[in-house]
Design a protein around this motif. Structure first.
Motif, PDB file in Angstrom:
ATOM      1  N   ALA A 190      11.898  20.653  12.496  1.00 17.42           N
ATOM      2  CA  ALA A 190      13.124  21.160  13.090  1.00 17.42           C
ATOM      3  C   ALA A 190      13.031  20.999  14.601  1.00 17.42           C
ATOM      4  O   ALA A 190      12.045  21.379  15.220  1.00 17.42           O
ATOM      5  N   GLY A 191      14.050  20.407  15.200  1.00 13.83           N
ATOM      6  CA  GLY A 191      14.069  20.243  16.649  1.00 13.83           C
ATOM      7  C   GLY A 191      13.424  18.961  17.128  1.00 13.83           C
ATOM      8  O   GLY A 191      13.503  18.628  18.299  1.00 13.83           O
ATOM      9  N   SER A 192      12.801  18.210  16.254  1.00 19.67           N
ATOM     10  CA  SER A 192      12.157  16.962  16.672  1.00 19.67           C
ATOM     11  C   SER A 192      13.194  15.860  16.746  1.00 19.67           C
ATOM     12  O   SER A 192      14.021  15.707  15.861  1.00 19.67           O
ATOM     13  N   ASP A 193      13.155  15.079  17.813  1.00 20.34           N
ATOM     14  CA  ASP A 193      14.117  13.988  17.944  1.00 20.34           C
ATOM     15  C   ASP A 193      13.467  12.634  17.642  1.00 20.34           C
ATOM     16  O   ASP A 193      14.102  11.600  17.732  1.00 20.34           O
ATOM     17  N   ARG A 194      12.179  12.637  17.256  1.00 13.42           N
ATOM     18  CA  ARG A 194      11.499  11.379  16.962  1.00 13.42           C
ATOM     19  C   ARG A 194      11.793  10.942  15.535  1.00 13.42           C
ATOM     20  O   ARG A 194      11.747  11.736  14.619  1.00 13.42           O
ATOM     21  N   GLN A 195      12.089   9.680  15.371  1.00 11.32           N
ATOM     22  CA  GLN A 195      12.245   9.108  14.055  1.00 11.32           C
ATOM     23  C   GLN A 195      11.553   7.754  14.068  1.00 11.32           C
ATOM     24  O   GLN A 195      12.031   6.826  14.704  1.00 11.32           O
ATOM     25  N   ARG A 196      10.444   7.652  13.371  1.00 16.53           N
ATOM     26  CA  ARG A 196       9.682   6.413  13.392  1.00 16.53           C
ATOM     27  C   ARG A 196       9.133   6.138  11.997  1.00 16.53           C
ATOM     28  O   ARG A 196       8.022   6.526  11.661  1.00 16.53           O
ATOM     29  N   PRO A 197       9.925   5.477  11.153  1.00 13.09           N
ATOM     30  CA  PRO A 197       9.376   5.131   9.847  1.00 13.09           C
ATOM     31  C   PRO A 197       8.227   4.141  10.012  1.00 13.09           C
ATOM     32  O   PRO A 197       8.264   3.269  10.860  1.00 13.09           O
ATOM     33  N   ILE A 198       7.205   4.306   9.225  1.00 15.59           N
ATOM     34  CA  ILE A 198       6.005   3.487   9.327  1.00 15.59           C
ATOM     35  C   ILE A 198       5.785   2.753   8.019  1.00 15.59           C
ATOM     36  O   ILE A 198       5.947   3.324   6.950  1.00 15.59           O
ATOM     37  N   ASN A 199       5.412   1.492   8.103  1.00 12.96           N
ATOM     38  CA  ASN A 199       5.060   0.737   6.922  1.00 12.96           C
ATOM     39  C   ASN A 199       3.552   0.845   6.734  1.00 12.96           C
ATOM     40  O   ASN A 199       2.790   0.215   7.462  1.00 12.96           O
ATOM     41  N   PRO A 200       3.091   1.643   5.762  1.00 14.94           N
ATOM     42  CA  PRO A 200       1.656   1.872   5.608  1.00 14.94           C
ATOM     43  C   PRO A 200       0.878   0.628   5.202  1.00 14.94           C
ATOM     44  O   PRO A 200      -0.321   0.557   5.394  1.00 14.94           O
ATOM     45  N   ALA A 201       1.557  -0.370   4.645  1.00  9.28           N
ATOM     46  CA  ALA A 201       0.843  -1.576   4.228  1.00  9.28           C
ATOM     47  C   ALA A 201       0.351  -2.384   5.424  1.00  9.28           C
ATOM     48  O   ALA A 201      -0.504  -3.240   5.288  1.00  9.28           O
ATOM     49  N   LEU A 202       0.877  -2.098   6.614  1.00  9.08           N
ATOM     50  CA  LEU A 202       0.470  -2.848   7.797  1.00  9.08           C
ATOM     51  C   LEU A 202      -0.929  -2.498   8.255  1.00  9.08           C
ATOM     52  O   LEU A 202      -1.578  -3.291   8.926  1.00  9.08           O
ATOM     53  N   LYS A 203      -1.397  -1.301   7.955  1.00  7.79           N
ATOM     54  CA  LYS A 203      -2.738  -0.878   8.366  1.00  7.79           C
ATOM     55  C   LYS A 203      -3.494  -0.354   7.155  1.00  7.79           C
ATOM     56  O   LYS A 203      -3.243   0.754   6.715  1.00  7.79           O
ATOM     57  N   PRO A 204      -4.429  -1.123   6.641  1.00  9.54           N
ATOM     58  CA  PRO A 204      -5.116  -0.688   5.422  1.00  9.54           C
ATOM     59  C   PRO A 204      -5.951   0.574   5.586  1.00  9.54           C
ATOM     60  O   PRO A 204      -6.297   1.205   4.606  1.00  9.54           O
ATOM     61  N   THR A 205      -6.269   0.956   6.803  1.00 11.87           N
ATOM     62  CA  THR A 205      -7.045   2.181   6.995  1.00 11.87           C
ATOM     63  C   THR A 205      -6.161   3.354   7.372  1.00 11.87           C
ATOM     64  O   THR A 205      -6.653   4.417   7.683  1.00 11.87           O
ATOM     65  N   GLY A 206      -4.854   3.174   7.357  1.00 15.36           N
ATOM     66  CA  GLY A 206      -3.932   4.244   7.718  1.00 15.36           C
ATOM     67  C   GLY A 206      -3.779   4.360   9.221  1.00 15.36           C
ATOM     68  O   GLY A 206      -4.461   3.708  10.000  1.00 15.36           O
ATOM     69  N   TYR A 207      -2.838   5.181   9.622  1.00 16.70           N
ATOM     70  CA  TYR A 207      -2.580   5.412  11.037  1.00 16.70           C
ATOM     71  C   TYR A 207      -3.381   6.613  11.519  1.00 16.70           C
ATOM     72  O   TYR A 207      -3.543   7.586  10.792  1.00 16.70           O
ATOM     73  N   GLU A 208      -3.872   6.546  12.712  1.00 14.27           N
ATOM     74  CA  GLU A 208      -4.604   7.656  13.302  1.00 14.27           C
ATOM     75  C   GLU A 208      -3.620   8.730  13.745  1.00 14.27           C
ATOM     76  O   GLU A 208      -2.449   8.453  14.004  1.00 14.27           O
ATOM     77  N   ARG A 209      -4.099   9.934  13.887  1.00 13.96           N
ATOM     78  CA  ARG A 209      -3.265  11.069  14.273  1.00 13.96           C
ATOM     79  C   ARG A 209      -2.544  10.813  15.589  1.00 13.96           C
ATOM     80  O   ARG A 209      -1.349  11.096  15.726  1.00 13.96           O
ATOM     81  N   GLU A 210      -3.231  10.229  16.564  1.00  8.86           N
ATOM     82  CA  GLU A 210      -2.634   9.973  17.878  1.00  8.86           C
ATOM     83  C   GLU A 210      -1.455   8.987  17.766  1.00  8.86           C
ATOM     84  O   GLU A 210      -0.497   9.074  18.524  1.00  8.86           O
ATOM     85  N   GLU A 211      -1.524   8.064  16.827  1.00  7.82           N
ATOM     86  CA  GLU A 211      -0.451   7.094  16.651  1.00  7.82           C
ATOM     87  C   GLU A 211       0.785   7.734  16.014  1.00  7.82           C
ATOM     88  O   GLU A 211       1.910   7.283  16.223  1.00  7.82           O
ATOM     89  N   VAL A 212       0.580   8.796  15.269  1.00  3.81           N
ATOM     90  CA  VAL A 212       1.684   9.451  14.571  1.00  3.81           C
ATOM     91  C   VAL A 212       2.353  10.513  15.421  1.00  3.81           C
ATOM     92  O   VAL A 212       3.568  10.579  15.526  1.00  3.81           O
ATOM     93  N   ILE A 213       1.549  11.363  16.083  1.00  2.11           N
ATOM     94  CA  ILE A 213       2.141  12.468  16.845  1.00  2.11           C
ATOM     95  C   ILE A 213       2.240  12.178  18.315  1.00  2.11           C
ATOM     96  O   ILE A 213       2.831  12.943  19.054  1.00  2.11           O
ATOM     97  N   GLY A 214       1.639  11.090  18.777  1.00  2.00           N
ATOM     98  CA  GLY A 214       1.578  10.755  20.200  1.00  2.00           C
ATOM     99  C   GLY A 214       2.811  10.261  20.819  1.00  2.00           C
ATOM    100  O   GLY A 214       3.887  10.164  20.500  1.00  2.00           O
TER     101      GLY A 214
END
Length: 192
Positions: A168-192
């Protein structure tokens, strides 16, 4: 399914939203069920195989239940590695079909079950076993990325990056394609 169920119950107890994790986990569960139903339709298993599936469900469900209660992070990491192994297995099967090592699956008369055609919207002329395995392998690659990413996040506070609305209140919208990174995204890449 287990993670989605536990997070759903936790959300109800806390009377707070889950930041979108439940939906993604249940979507993953539904997709995995479609894989199983497709293969079951192809082989029409007997009572022994159905009993084995029931037993595996009992063991695996309870193991995942306890594991997720103890450490969601480790559970998601484990599932990420399990999905990575599935990607390797389907890749090997595809190569074996292409080499002609699996004649039944290479046969042009082979028919993909209607449940698979409908679910993956397989176009006419692209309904071989090889095509089906390509769809399933792509799903597994996404599951791998999703679970590695969820393992990298703080499961109590961080938003699910695989939905368009975070908190609630977040204005970020960033859909991610998980197949692009086989090890997943790091926390800093998601919330940063």
């Amino acid at each position: 399914m287990v993670a989605g169920m536990l997070r759903h119950l936790h959300s109800l107890r806390r009377l707070k939203r889950d930041n979108g994790w439940i939906e993604t986990l249940l979507e993953e569960s539904y997709n995995e069920r479609m894989h199983l139903l497709t293969f079951m339709k192809m082989s029409e298993p007997g009572w022994f195989m159905k009993t084995m599936i029931l037993g595996a469900q009992g063991v695996f469900f309870n193991a995942m239940f306890l594991s997720y209660l103890i450490s969601p992070k480790i559970t998601h990491r484990f599932v990420g590695y399990l999905e990575e192994e599935a990607v390797h297995t389907y890749t090997r099967c595809i190569h074996e079909i292409e080499r002609g090592d699996l004649p039944k699956w290479s046969d042009p008369a082979f028919e993909v079950p209607e449940i698979a055609v409908t679910y993956w919207r397989m176009p006419e002329g692209k309904r071989s076993m090889r095509d089906l395995l390509l769809y399933i392998r792509a799903d597994e690659a996404c599951h791998r990325g999703v679970n590695h990413t969820l393992s990298n996040l703080n499961n109590k506070e961080d938003p699910n990056p695989f939905v368009s609305d975070y908190k609630a209140g977040s204005d970020r919208q960033r859909p991610i394609n998980p197949a692009l990174k086989p090890t997943g995204y790091e926390r800093e890449e998601v919330i940063g």
